[in-house]
Scaffold this motif. Structure first.
Motif, PDB file in Angstrom:
ATOM      1  N   GLN A 257      -8.266  50.340  48.525  1.00  0.00           N
ATOM      2  CA  GLN A 257      -9.482  49.477  48.788  1.00  0.00           C
ATOM      3  C   GLN A 257      -9.862  49.921  49.865  1.00  0.00           C
ATOM      4  O   GLN A 257     -11.495  50.429  49.180  1.00  0.00           O
ATOM      5  N   MET A 258      -9.628  49.936  50.884  1.00  0.00           N
ATOM      6  CA  MET A 258     -10.250  50.483  52.265  1.00  0.00           C
ATOM      7  C   MET A 258     -10.364  51.653  52.231  1.00  0.00           C
ATOM      8  O   MET A 258     -11.635  51.582  52.616  1.00  0.00           O
ATOM      9  N   ARG A 259      -9.617  52.715  51.199  1.00  0.00           N
ATOM     10  CA  ARG A 259     -10.189  54.336  52.098  1.00  0.00           C
ATOM     11  C   ARG A 259     -10.772  54.279  50.248  1.00  0.00           C
ATOM     12  O   ARG A 259     -11.833  55.477  50.525  1.00  0.00           O
ATOM     13  N   LEU A 260     -10.517  54.205  49.560  1.00  0.00           N
ATOM     14  CA  LEU A 260     -11.455  54.284  48.965  1.00  0.00           C
ATOM     15  C   LEU A 260     -12.782  53.939  48.503  1.00  0.00           C
ATOM     16  O   LEU A 260     -13.478  54.020  47.934  1.00  0.00           O
ATOM     17  N   SER A 261     -13.504  52.692  49.368  1.00  0.00           N
ATOM     18  CA  SER A 261     -14.493  52.200  49.345  1.00  0.00           C
ATOM     19  C   SER A 261     -15.186  52.909  50.319  1.00  0.00           C
ATOM     20  O   SER A 261     -16.515  52.716  50.429  1.00  0.00           O
ATOM     21  N   GLU A 262     -14.702  53.542  50.735  1.00  0.00           N
ATOM     22  CA  GLU A 262     -15.519  54.030  51.986  1.00  0.00           C
ATOM     23  C   GLU A 262     -15.922  55.745  51.964  1.00  0.00           C
ATOM     24  O   GLU A 262     -17.092  56.130  51.816  1.00  0.00           O
ATOM     25  N   LYS A 263     -15.469  56.717  50.642  1.00  0.00           N
ATOM     26  CA  LYS A 263     -15.719  56.975  49.765  1.00  0.00           C
ATOM     27  C   LYS A 263     -16.355  57.630  48.502  1.00  0.00           C
ATOM     28  O   LYS A 263     -16.865  58.030  48.044  1.00  0.00           O
ATOM     29  N   PHE A 264     -15.367  56.580  47.525  1.00  0.00           N
ATOM     30  CA  PHE A 264     -15.885  56.194  46.017  1.00  0.00           C
ATOM     31  C   PHE A 264     -16.249  55.140  46.101  1.00  0.00           C
ATOM     32  O   PHE A 264     -15.630  54.429  45.021  1.00  0.00           O
ATOM     33  N   PRO A 265     -17.186  54.405  46.802  1.00  0.00           N
ATOM     34  CA  PRO A 265     -17.166  52.590  46.690  1.00  0.00           C
ATOM     35  C   PRO A 265     -17.407  52.057  44.842  1.00  0.00           C
ATOM     36  O   PRO A 265     -17.248  51.364  44.682  1.00  0.00           O
ATOM     37  N   ASN A 266     -17.688  53.214  44.124  1.00  0.00           N
ATOM     38  CA  ASN A 266     -18.697  52.723  42.826  1.00  0.00           C
ATOM     39  C   ASN A 266     -17.807  52.993  41.938  1.00  0.00           C
ATOM     40  O   ASN A 266     -18.520  53.498  40.310  1.00  0.00           O
TER      41      ASN A 266
END
Length: 194
Positions: A92-101
């Motif tokens: 969640q931390m890493r994907l929310s930075e790059k692909f939050p949606n």
């Protein structure tokens, strides 16, 4: 005037990002993040519970865990839940930075019997709950890829793709998507087939 141009550019950029799946390079970046987080979670939990670089012996995996708060009836289930929680936090931390949606963690989905559309639901009967779903921007029911995290117990490096997992992956296929459902394990990374 410059302010209007910036606003128009941002509006166009926003519209473009609202209506798309991830491209192949972005999907590969997601899979790298999933692999890294699963490996890190496996190592972190094992190191904290058993000592640096150590793991539970295979012979203990089906025994009842000797801990205050049991998350499962066996060490294998207990460790799996702990490792999932640590991996989800990292993902969640890493994907929310790059692909939050474009991703969801443990969405509960079902296919409508009449329309055959995939729906988000809180109903357990007839629904599935994959670990990670990559999807159309801001639309968890337009599935691109499904991933399920697997943490083999102990020093076991056997293929986690068992007959049970085969049935699980086939059920995820019914939800649709642009790629076959995949397993992600610390030892073998992303696997789409047995």
């Amino acid at each position: 005037m410059l302010g209007k141009v910036i606003q128009a550019t941002e509006a166009i950029q926003g519209f473009i990002t609202v209506t798309r799946f991830l491209d192949e390079a972005q999907k590969a970046a997601v899979e790298d993040i999933l692999e890294q987080c699963v490996q890190a979670a496996n190592k972190k939990v094992d190191d904290e519970l058993f000592g640096k670089g150590r793991s539970l012996p295979d012979s203990e995996c089906e025994k009842e865990p000797v801990v205050k708060e049991k998350l499962g009836p066996s060490w294998a289930r207990h460790l799996g839940k702990l490792k999932h929680a640590v991996a989800f936090e990292c993902i969640q931390m890493r994907l929310s930075e790059k692909f939050p949606n474009n991703y969801s963690v443990e969405p509960r989905l079902r296919k409508d019997e009449i329309t055959q559309e995939v729906l988000l639901t809180d109903r357990w009967a007839g629904s599935l709950q994959p670990d990670i779903v990559i999807h159309f921007t801001r639309n968890a029911t337009r599935i691109q890829c499904i991933y399920d995290l697997k943490f083999p117990c102990g020093y076991e490096v056997a293929n986690p793709w068992t007959s049970y997992v085969d049935v699980q992956m086939k059920s995820y296929e019914k939800l649709g998507g642009q790629c076959p459902p995949a397993l992600v394990s610390p030892q073998r990374g992303v696997q789409r087939t047995r």
